[in-house]
Design a protein around this motif. Structure first.
Motif, mmCIF file in Angstrom:
data_model
loop_
_atom_site.group_PDB
_atom_site.id
_atom_site.type_symbol
_atom_site.label_atom_id
_atom_site.label_comp_id
_atom_site.label_asym_id
_atom_site.label_seq_id
_atom_site.Cartn_x
_atom_site.Cartn_y
_atom_site.Cartn_z
ATOM 1 N N PHE A 10 -25.139 -21.330 -40.475
ATOM 2 C CA PHE A 10 -25.799 -20.199 -41.094
ATOM 3 C C PHE A 10 -25.227 -18.916 -40.557
ATOM 4 O O PHE A 10 -24.855 -18.232 -41.356
ATOM 5 C CB PHE A 10 -27.125 -20.503 -41.093
ATOM 6 C CG PHE A 10 -27.917 -19.189 -41.752
ATOM 7 C CD1 PHE A 10 -28.135 -19.305 -43.303
ATOM 8 C CD2 PHE A 10 -28.514 -18.386 -41.286
ATOM 9 C CE1 PHE A 10 -28.609 -18.460 -44.020
ATOM 10 C CE2 PHE A 10 -29.200 -17.316 -42.084
ATOM 11 C CZ PHE A 10 -29.197 -17.473 -43.318
ATOM 12 N N GLY A 11 -25.003 -19.074 -39.321
ATOM 13 C CA GLY A 11 -24.544 -17.729 -38.675
ATOM 14 C C GLY A 11 -23.090 -17.486 -39.160
ATOM 15 O O GLY A 11 -22.531 -16.382 -39.126
ATOM 16 N N ILE A 12 -22.212 -18.543 -39.103
ATOM 17 C CA ILE A 12 -20.984 -18.404 -39.358
ATOM 18 C C ILE A 12 -20.686 -18.002 -40.828
ATOM 19 O O ILE A 12 -20.078 -16.894 -41.280
ATOM 20 C CB ILE A 12 -20.141 -19.489 -39.273
ATOM 21 C CG1 ILE A 12 -20.030 -19.961 -37.807
ATOM 22 C CG2 ILE A 12 -18.650 -19.589 -39.798
ATOM 23 C CD1 ILE A 12 -19.479 -21.264 -37.252
ATOM 24 N N SER A 13 -21.541 -18.581 -41.698
ATOM 25 C CA SER A 13 -21.819 -18.070 -43.095
ATOM 26 C C SER A 13 -21.998 -16.646 -43.255
ATOM 27 O O SER A 13 -21.495 -15.845 -43.938
ATOM 28 C CB SER A 13 -22.541 -18.905 -43.913
ATOM 29 O OG SER A 13 -22.220 -20.445 -43.828
ATOM 30 N N ALA A 14 -23.059 -16.232 -42.679
ATOM 31 C CA ALA A 14 -23.374 -14.750 -42.548
ATOM 32 C C ALA A 14 -22.395 -13.881 -42.067
ATOM 33 O O ALA A 14 -22.141 -12.678 -42.533
ATOM 34 C CB ALA A 14 -24.739 -14.661 -41.595
ATOM 35 N N SER A 15 -21.798 -14.386 -41.130
ATOM 36 C CA SER A 15 -20.481 -13.416 -40.406
ATOM 37 C C SER A 15 -19.480 -13.402 -41.613
ATOM 38 O O SER A 15 -18.780 -12.538 -41.731
ATOM 39 C CB SER A 15 -19.981 -13.942 -39.388
ATOM 40 O OG SER A 15 -20.825 -14.097 -38.279
ATOM 41 N N ILE A 16 -19.087 -14.353 -42.107
ATOM 42 C CA ILE A 16 -18.062 -14.491 -43.366
ATOM 43 C C ILE A 16 -18.484 -13.572 -44.472
ATOM 44 O O ILE A 16 -17.541 -12.727 -44.981
ATOM 45 C CB ILE A 16 -17.740 -15.924 -43.692
ATOM 46 C CG1 ILE A 16 -16.874 -16.567 -42.627
ATOM 47 C CG2 ILE A 16 -16.776 -15.916 -45.037
ATOM 48 C CD1 ILE A 16 -16.893 -18.047 -43.031
ATOM 49 N N ALA A 17 -20.068 -13.818 -44.786
ATOM 50 C CA ALA A 17 -20.291 -12.811 -45.885
ATOM 51 C C ALA A 17 -20.078 -11.399 -45.601
ATOM 52 O O ALA A 17 -20.020 -10.448 -46.386
ATOM 53 C CB ALA A 17 -21.863 -13.153 -46.061
ATOM 54 N N CYS A 18 -20.573 -11.206 -44.241
ATOM 55 C CA CYS A 18 -20.161 -9.887 -43.779
ATOM 56 C C CYS A 18 -18.795 -9.129 -43.855
ATOM 57 O O CYS A 18 -18.489 -8.178 -44.324
ATOM 58 C CB CYS A 18 -20.684 -9.719 -42.178
ATOM 59 S SG CYS A 18 -20.541 -7.962 -41.371
ATOM 60 N N ALA A 19 -18.007 -10.249 -43.316
ATOM 61 C CA ALA A 19 -16.488 -9.877 -43.701
ATOM 62 C C ALA A 19 -16.235 -9.546 -45.050
ATOM 63 O O ALA A 19 -15.442 -8.566 -45.329
ATOM 64 C CB ALA A 19 -15.710 -11.223 -42.815
ATOM 65 N N ILE A 20 -16.510 -10.222 -46.031
ATOM 66 C CA ILE A 20 -16.440 -10.074 -47.260
ATOM 67 C C ILE A 20 -17.126 -8.809 -47.747
ATOM 68 O O ILE A 20 -16.210 -7.933 -48.647
ATOM 69 C CB ILE A 20 -16.898 -11.260 -48.395
ATOM 70 C CG1 ILE A 20 -16.081 -12.586 -47.948
ATOM 71 C CG2 ILE A 20 -16.868 -10.899 -49.700
ATOM 72 C CD1 ILE A 20 -16.509 -13.713 -48.506
ATOM 73 N N HIS A 21 -18.276 -8.523 -47.196
ATOM 74 C CA HIS A 21 -18.831 -7.178 -47.487
ATOM 75 C C HIS A 21 -18.099 -6.088 -47.207
ATOM 76 O O HIS A 21 -17.806 -5.052 -47.988
ATOM 77 C CB HIS A 21 -20.247 -7.214 -47.185
ATOM 78 C CG HIS A 21 -20.878 -5.899 -46.812
ATOM 79 N ND1 HIS A 21 -21.258 -5.052 -48.053
ATOM 80 C CD2 HIS A 21 -20.849 -5.032 -45.852
ATOM 81 C CE1 HIS A 21 -21.882 -3.895 -47.587
ATOM 82 N NE2 HIS A 21 -21.573 -3.930 -46.303
ATOM 83 N N CYS A 22 -17.733 -6.185 -45.842
ATOM 84 C CA CYS A 22 -16.783 -5.019 -45.334
ATOM 85 C C CYS A 22 -15.680 -4.767 -45.915
ATOM 86 O O CYS A 22 -14.930 -3.787 -45.931
ATOM 87 C CB CYS A 22 -16.782 -5.216 -43.986
ATOM 88 S SG CYS A 22 -18.580 -5.027 -42.870
ATOM 89 N N ALA A 23 -14.769 -6.034 -46.226
ATOM 90 C CA ALA A 23 -13.272 -5.798 -46.583
ATOM 91 C C ALA A 23 -13.232 -5.607 -48.301
ATOM 92 O O ALA A 23 -12.422 -4.884 -48.588
ATOM 93 C CB ALA A 23 -12.672 -7.030 -46.257
ATOM 94 N N LEU A 24 -14.290 -6.443 -48.861
ATOM 95 C CA LEU A 24 -13.821 -6.488 -50.445
ATOM 96 C C LEU A 24 -14.720 -5.724 -51.169
ATOM 97 O O LEU A 24 -14.453 -4.990 -52.088
ATOM 98 C CB LEU A 24 -13.963 -7.916 -51.102
ATOM 99 C CG LEU A 24 -12.960 -8.836 -50.465
ATOM 100 C CD1 LEU A 24 -13.174 -10.400 -51.138
ATOM 101 C CD2 LEU A 24 -11.421 -8.393 -50.720
ATOM 102 N N LEU A 25 -15.848 -5.368 -50.557
ATOM 103 C CA LEU A 25 -17.024 -4.673 -51.458
ATOM 104 C C LEU A 25 -16.489 -3.312 -51.848
ATOM 105 O O LEU A 25 -16.784 -2.962 -52.643
ATOM 106 C CB LEU A 25 -18.153 -4.595 -50.896
ATOM 107 C CG LEU A 25 -19.683 -4.190 -51.492
ATOM 108 C CD1 LEU A 25 -20.024 -5.363 -52.766
ATOM 109 C CD2 LEU A 25 -20.882 -3.908 -50.631
ATOM 110 N N PRO A 26 -16.045 -2.553 -50.772
ATOM 111 C CA PRO A 26 -15.197 -1.103 -51.308
ATOM 112 C C PRO A 26 -14.102 -1.452 -52.258
ATOM 113 O O PRO A 26 -14.154 -0.319 -53.163
ATOM 114 C CB PRO A 26 -14.747 -0.577 -50.089
ATOM 115 C CG PRO A 26 -15.529 -1.396 -48.750
ATOM 116 C CD PRO A 26 -15.705 -2.806 -49.442
#
Length: 130
Positions: A10-26
């Motif tokens: 779950f923590g790894i998934s949350a970290s990957i979600a964070c990376a996607i948020h930070c890199a792709l969301l903008p």
């Protein structure tokens, strides 16, 4: 029904979600302000995500430390990673220099915790969940 959550996964998934948020969301959601939605550069949202990662991460890593391997390394890596995330928010002009090490440290902490939990000596089997 006995539902068990793998908190490291779950923590790894949350970290990957964070990376996607930070890199792709903008890149993907640059038009959202046109519709009155502003989650990009939203300080409350950013701190909320960091605090969520902190809560999930501390729970997962402390459980592994206490019940399985008794090695502080994953917690130390995680704390440095979360510190980089807070630094990213404090020194916004340097955010990309803090983001990559933050994500690497957080994911590495969960991965090492996962590995330590799987290879520790089962001298205390009655305390283990698996």
């Amino acid at each position: 029904m006995n539902l068990k959550i793998n908190w490291d996964a779950f923590g790894i998934s949350a970290s990957i979600a964070c990376a996607i948020h930070c890199a792709l969301l903008p890149l993907v959601f640059t038009s959202l302000p046109l519709f009155g939605v502003d989650i990009i550069e939203n300080i409350a949202f950013e701190y909320g995500m960091i605090i969520l990662a902190l809560i999930v991460g501390i729970y997962a890593l402390y459980h592994g430390y206490k019940k399985h391997h008794h090695n502080i390394l994953p917690i130390a890596l995680f704390i440095f990673g979360i510190g980089c995330l807070f630094a990213k928010q404090a020194w916004h002009e340097w955010q990309y220099y803090f983001l990559v090490p933050a994500l690497l440290l957080v994911v590495l902490a969960h991965y090492i915790n996962y590995r330590f939990c799987r290879v520790h000596d089962h001298a205390h089997k009655e305390d283990c969940d698996h």
